[in-house]
Write a protein that holds these residues in place. Structure first.
Motif, mmCIF file in Angstrom:
data_model
loop_
_atom_site.group_PDB
_atom_site.id
_atom_site.type_symbol
_atom_site.label_atom_id
_atom_site.label_comp_id
_atom_site.label_asym_id
_atom_site.label_seq_id
_atom_site.Cartn_x
_atom_site.Cartn_y
_atom_site.Cartn_z
ATOM 1 N N VAL A 24 0.846 -1.184 0.000
ATOM 2 C CA VAL A 24 0.000 0.000 0.000
ATOM 3 C C VAL A 24 0.886 1.238 0.000
ATOM 4 O O VAL A 24 1.884 1.306 0.724
ATOM 5 N N GLY A 25 0.527 2.205 -0.821
ATOM 6 C CA GLY A 25 1.262 3.462 -0.855
ATOM 7 C C GLY A 25 1.340 4.079 0.527
ATOM 8 O O GLY A 25 0.323 4.274 1.196
ATOM 9 N N GLU A 26 2.558 4.381 0.966
ATOM 10 C CA GLU A 26 2.756 4.899 2.320
ATOM 11 C C GLU A 26 2.005 6.212 2.498
ATOM 12 O O GLU A 26 2.134 7.145 1.712
ATOM 13 N N GLY A 27 1.146 6.258 3.523
ATOM 14 C CA GLY A 27 0.372 7.460 3.802
ATOM 15 C C GLY A 27 -0.814 7.672 2.892
ATOM 16 O O GLY A 27 -1.487 8.708 2.988
ATOM 17 N N SER A 28 -1.118 6.717 2.012
ATOM 18 C CA SER A 28 -2.231 6.891 1.072
ATOM 19 C C SER A 28 -3.572 6.783 1.793
ATOM 20 O O SER A 28 -3.717 6.062 2.786
ATOM 21 N N VAL A 29 -4.550 7.512 1.278
ATOM 22 C CA VAL A 29 -5.866 7.614 1.907
ATOM 23 C C VAL A 29 -6.917 7.065 0.951
ATOM 24 O O VAL A 29 -6.911 7.351 -0.244
ATOM 25 N N SER A 30 -7.844 6.274 1.488
ATOM 26 C CA SER A 30 -8.886 5.658 0.674
ATOM 27 C C SER A 30 -10.102 6.576 0.560
ATOM 28 O O SER A 30 -10.239 7.535 1.328
ATOM 29 N N LYS B 126 -14.356 7.292 3.678
ATOM 30 C CA LYS B 126 -14.314 8.294 4.741
ATOM 31 C C LYS B 126 -12.878 8.656 5.100
ATOM 32 O O LYS B 126 -12.539 8.852 6.274
ATOM 33 N N SER B 127 -12.016 8.723 4.072
ATOM 34 C CA SER B 127 -10.611 9.122 4.221
ATOM 35 C C SER B 127 -9.832 8.220 5.162
ATOM 36 O O SER B 127 -8.857 8.644 5.778
ATOM 37 N N THR B 128 -10.245 6.971 5.259
ATOM 38 C CA THR B 128 -9.512 5.998 6.058
ATOM 39 C C THR B 128 -8.230 5.602 5.333
ATOM 40 O O THR B 128 -8.250 5.383 4.123
ATOM 41 N N PRO B 129 -7.100 5.497 6.042
ATOM 42 C CA PRO B 129 -5.865 5.070 5.375
ATOM 43 C C PRO B 129 -6.054 3.724 4.681
ATOM 44 O O PRO B 129 -6.675 2.806 5.233
ATOM 45 N N TRP B 130 -5.499 3.617 3.472
ATOM 46 C CA TRP B 130 -5.618 2.364 2.741
ATOM 47 C C TRP B 130 -5.041 1.195 3.534
ATOM 48 O O TRP B 130 -5.544 0.070 3.442
ATOM 49 N N GLU B 131 -4.005 1.435 4.293
ATOM 50 C CA GLU B 131 -3.417 0.352 5.066
ATOM 51 C C GLU B 131 -4.425 -0.222 6.054
ATOM 52 O O GLU B 131 -4.536 -1.445 6.217
ATOM 53 N N ASP B 132 -5.199 0.651 6.719
ATOM 54 C CA ASP B 132 -6.231 0.180 7.646
ATOM 55 C C ASP B 132 -7.326 -0.588 6.919
ATOM 56 O O ASP B 132 -7.836 -1.598 7.420
ATOM 57 N N VAL B 133 -7.698 -0.104 5.732
ATOM 58 C CA VAL B 133 -8.741 -0.784 4.961
ATOM 59 C C VAL B 133 -8.289 -2.195 4.591
ATOM 60 O O VAL B 133 -9.045 -3.166 4.718
ATOM 61 N N LEU B 134 -7.050 -2.340 4.128
ATOM 62 C CA LEU B 134 -6.552 -3.655 3.721
ATOM 63 C C LEU B 134 -6.353 -4.585 4.909
ATOM 64 O O LEU B 134 -6.579 -5.798 4.805
#
Length: 536
Positions: A84-90, A93-101
């Motif tokens: 996941v792109g470091e610091g990227s936002v999904s 609701k602007s949740t970090p992509w890392e948290d989503v994955l």
């Protein structure tokens, strides 16, 4: 009215399936240009060209499936590595992509314990980073590499050098220098070649169809479809996934079943303008687009369409499907209410809620399921029936039809107590298909200012299962900030993050068709003491 009968409404339009229903996505040949059927099926039917001898040959076509699709699931675990792109936002609701994955990795386990996904940020360009060696080790035995929002050129170069042995690579919102690869083959959209390349082109076309299904799911930007997009790849290139295998038709036996048992219903549907339009509309929907499917049914539903699905699916199960209610996640019911152990009667009272003081039990504030919980103006009516021990649930909600009209819809569920107080079995006949659900009262505030109800369900003969949850309140507004910590905790019990919720539009809800049968009874044990909601 029978237990599973849909409630008639004084509306000038057709009725529509409730919040959690099965789209009758029948891909019937219709007199128009038709898409080539895809290999991945999430709706109940697919379309295919036939002759125009409607009475005999205009029938439901089926997908091509290999014998291997029916093979037993291997005990071999499926290994997924996500960068996941470091610091990227999904967009969630602007949740970090890392948290989503990371949450997706947990949700994959609910479907199949043999799926393991590890998630890493793409800080591969940083020198002396100990994580890099760990990623290299994981990639050495990875089945799938998922790249999300990876744009750093140094990371791209590193990935290109270290992922050559990975057979399946899928890129989302990442650098165009990163290339998708499925089944060991990179994407090739060129169609030129000679007679010896026909088999290769066929394989390429099948891969492109899978790409389309994957990206359509991903682009919905919700947690359920993100998980689904990965399951599609696993099912197509690694090993069968039971929830997807169940959704494939059964070949010639399906056609034979329909001809033998439902010829008249099919003919009636094709001769009825609304039913025919419904099938045409459904054929244009993506197989995974349940919202699209629902809007088709809402716009063109007819008695002929209901009779069609009742015969093909519910009575004869021509598709040979057998979906079960998901066992995970399991949401534990609340144990106490106002300091007392929760009993069955009080649990029913919590469902009844504000009905009698207000014209509804609850209004839905937000829901988790992307297909079923986002309709505007959702009202819940829970009440005790005239018969001893009977309990009913009637959802009332709005749907925007394809013509742009806002129409009200309503259904009637039979509700029975499960063994544990706070858990219930729901059942409904919806557009000719029986759906069964298991509901849990996860939490309700002592003053009934909000509640959280979790559900899981299945329409067995339609081959579809689902889960979700709804946040409810008397006025359709979110709980006060001081209650948000408790709501977040209740959502965690369901395996749900708050960023997964869809907020229901409760702005334009004039003249909902509410009301319950005369002679129904309401609260038994609970007294309402929050006058704020009675004054609004």
């Amino acid at each position: 009215m029978t237990a599973l009968e849909a409630t008639a409404l004084p509306l000038n339009k057709i009725t529509y399936p409730p919040n959690r229903r099965i789209p009758i996505t029948a891909k019937i040949p219709v007199p128009q240009n038709r898409r080539k059927p895809t290999r991945i099926l999430v709706s109940s039917y697919t379309g295919r060209k036939t002759t125009r001898r409607i009475a005999k040959t205009t029938m439901l076509a089926v997908l091509k499936t290999n014998d291997s699709a029916a093979a037993e699931v291997s005990a071999h675990p499926v290994k997924i590595v996500a960068l996941v792109g470091e610091g990227s936002v999904s967009p969630l609701k602007s949740t970090p992509w890392e948290d989503v994955l990371l949450h997706t990795a947990e949700k994959l386990k609910w479907i199949d314990e043999g799926i393991e996904m590890t998630v890493f940020p793409d800080n591969l360009h940083k020198t002396n980073n100990p994580i890099v060696q760990n990623i290299q080790r994981e990639l050495s035995h990875a089945d799938i590499l998922v790249l999300v929002a990876v744009t750093n050129q140094e990371s791209v170069t590193w990935i290109q050098s270290n992922s050559k042995k990975v057979q399946n690579i899928i890129c989302f919102d990442s650098s165009p220098n990163l290339t998708n690869k499925l089944g060991g083959s990179f994407t090739n959209t060129e169609n030129k070649g000679n007679i010896f390349s026909k088999l290769k082109r066929k394989k390429t076309n099948e891969s492109l169809e899978i790409y389309q299904t994957v990206y359509e799911a991903w682009d919905r930007h919700n947690s359920d479809d993100i998980r689904f997009s990965l399951l599609v790849i696993i099912n197509a290139y690694i090993r069968p996934i039971s929830v997807l295998k169940n959704l494939r038709a059964k070949g010639f036996s399906t056609l034979n079943c329909m001809v033998k048992n439902c010829g008249q219903q099919i003919l009636n549907c094709l001769l009825d303008p609304n039913c025919r339009k419904a099938l045409q509309c459904l054929n244009k929907c993506s197989p995974v687009d349940q919202v699209c499917n629902y809007r088709c049914i809402a716009s063109y539903e007819s008695p002929q369409l209901e009779a069609f699905s009742l015969c093909v699916l519910q009575k004869n199960n021509c598709l040979g499907l057998d979906a079960q209610i998901p066992q995970k996640p399991y949401a534990h019911p609340m144990l106490k209410f106002r300091g007392e152990n929760l009993c069955h009667e009080t649990a029913e009272d919590l469902f009844v809620g504000w009905l009698g003081n207000l014209d509804w039990s609850w209004r839905v504030v937000a829901g988790q399921n992307p297909a079923y919980d986002q309709f505007p103006c959702q009202y819940q009516l829970f009440y005790r029936g005239k018969a001893k021990g009977s309990f009913w649930y009637e959802p009332v909600f709005q749907v925007k039809t394809l013509e742009g009209n806002l129409v009200w819809r309503r259904r009637k569920y039979r509700v029975k107590r499960a063994n544990i107080p706070g858990t219930f079995y729901f059942s409904v006949l919806d557009n000719g298909v029986v759906s069964k659900e298991f509901w849990t009262i996860v939490d309700v505030c002592d003053n009934l200012s909000w509640g959280l109800f979790h559900y899981s369900g299945a329409a067995r003969v339609a081959g579809q299962s689902y889960t979700g949850a709804v946040v409810v309140s008397p006025n359709g507004e979110y709980p006060d900030d001081k209650e948000r910590w408790r709501l977040t905790s209740a959502l965690e019990k369901c395996g749900i993050k708050e960023w997964e919720l869809y907020t229901v539009d409760n702005c334009s809800c004039e003249n909902p068709p509410l009301g319950i049968p005369e002679g129904s009874s309401l609260l038994l044990n609970i007294e309402l003491n929050n006058l704020k909601y009675l004054e609004t």
